[in-house]
Enzyme design. Sequence first.
Site, mmCIF file in Angstrom:
data_model
loop_
_atom_site.group_PDB
_atom_site.id
_atom_site.type_symbol
_atom_site.label_atom_id
_atom_site.label_comp_id
_atom_site.label_asym_id
_atom_site.label_seq_id
_atom_site.Cartn_x
_atom_site.Cartn_y
_atom_site.Cartn_z
ATOM 1 N N ASP A 16 46.800 32.328 25.986
ATOM 2 C CA ASP A 16 45.840 33.370 26.044
ATOM 3 C C ASP A 16 45.884 34.111 27.735
ATOM 4 O OD1 ASP A 16 43.632 35.120 25.482
ATOM 5 O OD2 ASP A 16 42.462 33.542 26.779
ATOM 6 N N ASP A 18 43.057 36.148 29.611
ATOM 7 C CA ASP A 18 41.578 36.327 30.239
ATOM 8 C C ASP A 18 40.968 34.839 30.211
ATOM 9 O OD1 ASP A 18 41.579 38.904 31.240
ATOM 10 O OD2 ASP A 18 41.615 39.541 28.900
ATOM 11 N N ASP A 172 41.283 29.435 26.070
ATOM 12 C CA ASP A 172 39.967 28.785 26.882
ATOM 13 C C ASP A 172 38.623 29.170 25.909
ATOM 14 O OD1 ASP A 172 38.468 31.395 28.388
ATOM 15 O OD2 ASP A 172 40.125 31.627 27.235
#
Length: 204
Positions: A16, A18, A172
């Site tokens: 991922d 961001d 995250d």
Amino acid sequence: MMLPLPEGEFDAYLFDCDGTIADSMPIHYLAWQRALAEYGATFPEELFYAWGGRTPVSVIEDLNEQQGLAMPVDLVDERREQVFQQLLPDVRAVPEVLEHILSSYGTLPFAVVSGSSRESVTASLNALGLLDRFDVMVCAGDYLNGKPDPECFLAAARLLGVSPGRCLVFEDTDFGVQAAAAAGMAAVRVPPPWQRHPSGVSSA
């Protein structure tokens, strides 16, 4: 300190962007706040992180529905992206993830799999000097169903020519980890900003 990896051998790493590669979630939240304030909308910080991994369009549509608003989705998204780009020079890489990128680059193929636009992801990776490390980018607009649907991760594995079961995902968010599991991929959970920044996440 490098993030520990799950047992097993992997043929590709899927990241991922961001909050995973780029420590950009606080900047994204500030951009959201400024863009939404122009329309009288609110976006609590807790909800922002709970919805991490979703596409901006789906977030704006749901905020409209929840708050009885009629914000123009494309204009709000454009304004949010404009503010984010202005703040981007302040972004830094997540150290624990950067170590894996630097240590494994050249030995395994990498893909970025993001709910953000290709423009936004490209700008973030350029700002970090990491754009050339990634063989494949799968961004908003490249797939129909956002995380936690596995479509984006499966698309990245297909583009890399690697079996899903041989891919390791760095994520995250809950939605991202759920999407990886649904794709049959192992995942590494990246610590959230408030664990990397003990002083707290700015919401100013």
